[in-house]
Design an enzyme around this catalytic site. Structure first.
Site, PDB file in Angstrom:
ATOM      1  N   GLU A  28       8.354   4.081   2.485  1.00 48.05           N
ATOM      2  CA  GLU A  28       9.259   3.349   1.685  1.00 48.05           C
ATOM      3  C   GLU A  28       8.847   4.099   0.267  1.00 48.05           C
ATOM      4  O   GLU A  28      10.169   3.870  -0.481  1.00 48.05           O
ATOM      5  CB  GLU A  28       8.651   1.957   1.700  1.00 48.05           C
ATOM      6  CG  GLU A  28       8.977   1.282   3.039  1.00 48.05           C
ATOM      7  CD  GLU A  28       8.555  -0.102   3.092  1.00 48.05           C
ATOM      8  OE1 GLU A  28       8.909  -0.833   3.649  1.00 48.05           O
ATOM      9  OE2 GLU A  28       7.129  -0.326   2.681  1.00 48.05           O
ATOM     10  N   GLU A  63       4.565  -0.898  10.517  1.00 44.65           N
ATOM     11  CA  GLU A  63       4.131  -2.338  10.172  1.00 44.65           C
ATOM     12  C   GLU A  63       4.104  -3.482  11.333  1.00 44.65           C
ATOM     13  O   GLU A  63       3.253  -4.214  11.536  1.00 44.65           O
ATOM     14  CB  GLU A  63       5.042  -2.876   9.155  1.00 44.65           C
ATOM     15  CG  GLU A  63       4.741  -2.443   7.599  1.00 44.65           C
ATOM     16  CD  GLU A  63       5.259  -0.912   7.398  1.00 44.65           C
ATOM     17  OE1 GLU A  63       5.425  -0.525   6.060  1.00 44.65           O
ATOM     18  OE2 GLU A  63       5.907  -0.266   8.404  1.00 44.65           O
TER      19      GLU A  63
END
Length: 256
Positions: free
Chosen positions: A110, A130
């Site tokens: 990210e 995740e």
């Protein structure tokens, strides 16, 4: 003996180099490191002597994401209004380039997505695992990845947690260029030098409009672009650029 800082900041000409410096932990992000990244980003935007930043990681890894050991103890490496790593929700107004060696996982991926350009070593890997930890990629992964990749590819990465290698990432447009192992930072600095050689106001305008325009209504894009571009065309640097072209010399930018 004091511990090494978790983020190193260096200036090379007009380029600010930001290095996450936790190599033993694969540069997993901490709250302290997030504060230091945020300070560096502010320095980039506030300094007229800086044109562009390069974000990288020490020891052959970009960033393995959130430090899960710290997370288990209640720490969150995010800042209000800035998000994960002090960056993902509030990237700088000036350009920032990711130089990726090794893994860019979770929040590390990210961070790369929050950058404007990405240079990756051949062995680099990008992933959002995740979902394998009962979490979701809320630091921009669910938002930016479908904007940067074909939707089917983005959904596969988000739903399986599987990584993508540098060469495929380049083919799909996630990465600007792939370079030999150990050369990502050098290549990113070369790219940054090309950006830094251009007119500061024009570069800042180009980034601002490119970021904002996808959210503008189609019947308003030209009107909304005008204040940005008008200021550039009326600048001293615009006149200098024209004079330098006529006089066959390199321009001397002032940022005005």
């Amino acid at each position: 003996m004091s511990a090494a800082p978790e983020v190193l900041v260096d200036v090379q000409d007009r380029v600010l180099v930001i290095t996450v410096n936790r190599p033993a932990q694969k540069n997993a992000m901490t709250l302290a490191a997030a504060h230091l990244v945020a300070e560096a980003v502010d320095r980039l935007d506030d300094s007229p002597d800086l044109s562009v930043a390069v974000l990288t990681g020490a020891g052959g890894t970009f960033c393995a994401g959130m430090d899960l050991k710290r997370f288990a103890l209640g720490e969150r490496p995010a800042l209000p209004g800035r998000g994960f790593g002090g960056l993902v929700e509030a990237p700088p107004e000036k350009p920032i380039i990711a130089a990726v060696e090794g893994w860019a996982l979770g929040g590390g991926c990210e961070l790369a997505l929050a950058c404007d350009l990405v240079v990756a070593a051949q062995g680099a890997r990008f992933g959002l695992p995740e979902v394998r930890r009962g979490l979701v990629a809320r630091g921009g992964g669910m938002i930016r990845l479908p904007q940067r990749l074909p939707r089917s590819v983005a959904m596969e990465l988000l739903l399986t947690g599987d990584p993508i290698d540098a060469e495929r990432a380049e083919r799909l447009g996630l990465v600007n260029r792939v370079v030999p192992e150990g050369q990502a930072l050098e290549a990113a600095l070369q790219l940054a030098g090309r950006v830094a050689g251009n007119a500061p106001l024009a570069v800042r305008c180009a980034k601002a409009v490119a970021r904002a325009a996808p959210g503008w209504p189609q019947d308003e894009v030209w009107r909304r672009q005008a204040p940005f571009s008008d200021a550039v065309f009326a600048s001293q640097d615009a006149q200098e650029g024209a004079r330098a072209f006529v006089e066959r010399r390199e321009p001397k930018w002032t940022g005005r």
